[in-house]
Scaffold this active site. Structure first.
Site, PDB file in Angstrom:
ATOM      1  N   ASP A  78       2.142   6.267   9.121  1.00 31.37           N
ATOM      2  CA  ASP A  78       1.173   5.494   9.891  1.00 31.37           C
ATOM      3  C   ASP A  78       1.854   4.347  10.632  1.00 31.37           C
ATOM      4  OD1 ASP A  78      -0.404   7.177   8.449  1.00 31.37           O
ATOM      5  OD2 ASP A  78      -1.222   5.636   7.135  1.00 31.37           O
ATOM      6  N   GLU A  86       2.633  -3.159   2.488  1.00 29.67           N
ATOM      7  CA  GLU A  86       1.518  -2.391   1.924  1.00 29.67           C
ATOM      8  C   GLU A  86       1.861  -1.890   0.515  1.00 29.67           C
ATOM      9  OE1 GLU A  86      -1.730   0.685   3.714  1.00 29.67           O
ATOM     10  OE2 GLU A  86      -0.579  -0.622   4.972  1.00 29.67           O
ATOM     11  N   ALA A  93     -11.498   4.492   7.845  1.00 28.85           N
ATOM     12  CA  ALA A  93     -11.882   5.791   8.404  1.00 28.85           C
ATOM     13  C   ALA A  93     -10.723   6.779   8.432  1.00 28.85           C
ATOM     14  CB  ALA A  93     -12.435   5.608   9.818  1.00 28.85           C
ATOM     15  N   SER A 153      -5.830   4.473  10.134  1.00 30.40           N
ATOM     16  CA  SER A 153      -4.723   3.525   9.942  1.00 30.40           C
ATOM     17  C   SER A 153      -4.983   2.135  10.507  1.00 30.40           C
ATOM     18  CB  SER A 153      -3.426   4.086  10.528  1.00 30.40           C
ATOM     19  OG  SER A 153      -3.043   5.202   9.817  1.00 30.40           O
ATOM     20  N   SER A 154      -6.156   1.600  10.209  1.00 34.00           N
ATOM     21  CA  SER A 154      -6.390   0.204  10.589  1.00 34.00           C
ATOM     22  C   SER A 154      -5.384  -0.704   9.857  1.00 34.00           C
ATOM     23  CB  SER A 154      -7.820  -0.210  10.266  1.00 34.00           C
ATOM     24  OG  SER A 154      -8.075  -0.050   8.891  1.00 34.00           O
ATOM     25  N   SER A 155      -5.011  -0.340   8.630  1.00 35.92           N
ATOM     26  CA  SER A 155      -4.048  -1.156   7.874  1.00 35.92           C
ATOM     27  C   SER A 155      -2.674  -1.164   8.531  1.00 35.92           C
ATOM     28  CB  SER A 155      -3.838  -0.605   6.468  1.00 35.92           C
ATOM     29  OG  SER A 155      -4.989  -0.683   5.750  1.00 35.92           O
TER      30      SER A 155
HETATM   31  C1  GLA Z   1      -2.268   7.705   4.424  1.00 35.60           C
HETATM   32  C2  GLA Z   1      -0.898   7.117   4.119  1.00 35.60           C
HETATM   33  C3  GLA Z   1       0.198   7.895   4.846  1.00 35.60           C
HETATM   34  C4  GLA Z   1       0.080   9.385   4.593  1.00 35.60           C
HETATM   35  C5  GLA Z   1      -1.350   9.864   4.805  1.00 35.60           C
HETATM   36  C6  GLA Z   1      -1.556  11.295   4.397  1.00 35.60           C
HETATM   37  O1  GLA Z   1      -2.588   7.528   5.759  1.00 35.60           O
HETATM   38  O2  GLA Z   1      -0.834   5.775   4.507  1.00 35.60           O
HETATM   39  O3  GLA Z   1       1.455   7.398   4.482  1.00 35.60           O
HETATM   40  O4  GLA Z   1       0.556   9.700   3.317  1.00 35.60           O
HETATM   41  O5  GLA Z   1      -2.285   9.077   4.092  1.00 35.60           O
HETATM   42  O6  GLA Z   1      -0.859  12.143   5.247  1.00 35.60           O
END
Ligand code: GLA
Length: 394
Positions: free
Chosen positions: A184, A172, A135, A138-140
Site C-alpha cells: 500500500d 504502521e 474501505a 489504504s487511507s492509512s
Molecule cells: C492490506 C495490507 C497490505 C496487504 C493487503 C492484502 O492492505 O496493508 O500490506 O497485505 O492488505 O493484499
C-alpha cells in the site's frame, strides 16, 4: 473548484484555524486499489496495485515563533473536532505512542524517520483526506506516506519513494500494531499516473504497467467496515509464515505449487488452503498485467473470478454478502470485465476492471444487489493516479 482544490482549501483552513497562521507548503499522497496479488506482499511476491484519485493532503508550516521547545504539532481534520484531533510532541525526547491510531501514524512516521537517520525539524501540520476510511483503499498508507513526505521534504530531505514507503510501513507495524506488508505504501509513494504498479515485494523494484485506454476501474464499496489492526490480518500473516517455516523457505514466494501439493496430507488443512491461495495468486499477477496492457477483458473476467474465489474459499477473508455482490457483478459483466474483492478483506470494496461501456452493467448489478441487501453498496469510477508529491499552490 475540483476535488483536489476543495481538499487543499480544507487543509489550509484547518491549519489557519488550528495555528492562526497560513501554511507554507502542501503535500499529497494517494490511496490505492489493488488489482491483483492479494495477501502476497508479506509473502514477498509480485503485486499489481494502482494509486487512485483520492488522497491525503498535508498543509505544513513553521513552528510557533514564541515556542522554546522543539515541538511537532499536528491536527487531523477528519478525526474529530479541532480540540480533540490535535497532538503535539517533543522532538528531542524519545517519541512514545499517542492516544489513538492517527496520532500513532504521525508519531510513528517521525520516529521511523529518526531510525533511518533523518532528523525532522520542528513544524506544524494539518491533515485532510478523501480516501474512504476502512474501505480497503489504504487511507492509512496515504496518511502515513503524506506525513512522511511532508516531514522529510519540509526538513530539507529528499527521500526516494521506497524510503517514504518503508518509513510509513514501519510506523504502521510498530506504532499502530498492524503487521501490514509494503504494497500500500509503495503504491502510494511510487505509482505513475494512468498505470498500475507491478511491484516485486522482495526487492521493491517496480515496473509501471500501462492501463489500456479502453479500460475503466470501478470500485464498488460494500459498505461493510472492519479495521485492519484487528487480529485476523495478523493471524493470516502468521499462518503464511508457519507454512513457509514448515517448508524451510524464507517466504511463500519460494514455494512452488508441486511441492505444496505433494505435502497436502502432511499439513494442517487450514494452513494448506492459506498457502494455496498465495501460491495460485502469485501466478495470476502476470496474466492480469498483460490483460491490463492489452485491454483483454475476457482474460480479466476469468482470472479475477478465480482470484475472488481463492480469497473467499482458501484465504477466508470474504463474507457472504460480498461473495453475492461479486457474483452478481461478474454475471452482469460477462466477458466485458472482471471483478474481485480488493485489499485485506473482511469487508471493504470490490474492484472491477472493465470496458467503459460496461459501467452500466455494473450499476445494474449493484442496483439488483441493493434491492435485497441489508447495507447498500455503491459503485464509483476511479482514475489511476500518480504517487506522492509536493503540491505547488499559489
Ligand atoms: C492490506 C495490507 C497490505 C496487504 C493487503 C492484502 O492492505 O496493508 O500490506 O497485505 O492488505 O493484499
Amino acid at each position: 473548484m475540483d476535488r483536489r482544490e476543495r481538499l487543499i482549501a480544507r487543509a489550509r483552513q484547518g491549519f489557519r484555524l488550528a495555528y492562526g497562521v497560513e501554511p507554507t507548503r502542501f503535500f499529497a499522497a494517494p490511496g490505492r486499489v489493488n488489482l491483483i496479488g492479494e495477501h502476497v506482499d508479506y509473502n514477498e511476491g509480485y503485486v499489481l496495485p494502482c494509486a487512485i484519485d483520492r488522497e491525503t493532503i498535508v498543509a505544513a508550516g513553521p513552528p510557533a515563533p514564541q515556542s522554546k521547545e522543539k515541538l511537532f504539532e499536528a491536527v487531523a481534520l477528519d478525526m474529530g473536532d479541532m480540540a480533540s484531533a490535535r497532538d503535539s510532541f517533543d522532538l528531542v525526547a524519545p517519541i512514545r505512542p499517542g492516544e489513538n491510531n492517527w496520532q500513532n501514524h504521525v508519531r510513528g512516521v517521525v520516529q521511523a524517520l529518526g531510525r533511518y537517520g533523518h532528523r525532522v525539524r520542528p513544524m506544524r501540520i494539518a491533515v485532510a483526506g478523501d480516501v474512504p476510511i476502512g474501505a480497503g483503499l489504504s487511507s492509512s498508507a496515504a496518511f502515513g506516506v503524506a506525513v512522511a513526505l511532508a516531514c522529510s521534504d519540509y526538513s530539507g530531505l529528499s527521500l526516494a519513494p521506497e524510503t517514504l514507503a518503508k518509513v510509513a510501513q514501519l510506523a504502521e507495524n510498530d506504532f499502530v500494531g498492524c503487521a501490514c506488508g509494503i504494497m500500500d505504501q509503495m503504491a502510494s509513494a511510487a505509482s505513475v499516473a494512468d498505470h498500475a504498479l507491478l511491484l516485486d515485494c522482495r526487492n521493491l523494484q517496480t515496473l509501471p504497467i500501462p492501463i489500456h485506454a479502453s479500460l475503466a476501474i470501478t470500485v464498488i464499496d460494500t459498505g461493510i467496515r472492519r479495521s485492519l489492526t484487528e487480529s485476523a490480518f495478523n493471524q493470516r500473516r502468521a499462518e503464511c509464515e508457519a507454512v513457509a517455516a514448515h517448508f524451510g523457505v524464507k517466504a511463500l514466494r519460494d514455494l512452488d505449487w508441486d511441492t505444496l501439493l505433494r505435502a497436502e496430507p502432511d499439513i494442517d488443512h487450514t494452513l494448506f488452503r492459506r498457502a494455496r491461495h498465495v501460491v495460485t495468486e502469485m501466478d495470476r499477477v502476470e496474466p492480469i498485467a498483460i490483460a491490463l496492457a492489452q485491454g483483454d477483458t475476457a482474460q480479466l473476467a476469468e482470472v479475477m473470478r478465480e482470484a475472488h474465489i481463492s480469497l473467499s474459499q482458501d484465504f477466508d477473508v470474504s463474507l457472504p454478502p460480498i461473495d453475492r455482490l461479486a457474483q452478481m457483478v461478474s454475471e452482469g459483466l460477462g466477458d466485458a470485465g472482471g471483478v474481485r474483492l480488493t485489499g485485506a478483506g473482511f469487508g471493504g470494496c470490490l474492484v472491477a476492471v472493465s470496458t467503459h461501456e460496461a459501467a452500466e452493467a455494473i450499476d445494474g448489478a449493484v442496483a439488483r444487489y441493493n434491492a435485497e441487501a441489508d447495507l447498500p453498496a455503491r459503485a464509483e469510477a476511479y482514475r489511476p493516479a500518480g504517487g506522492a508529491a509536493p503540491i505547488a499552490v499559489g
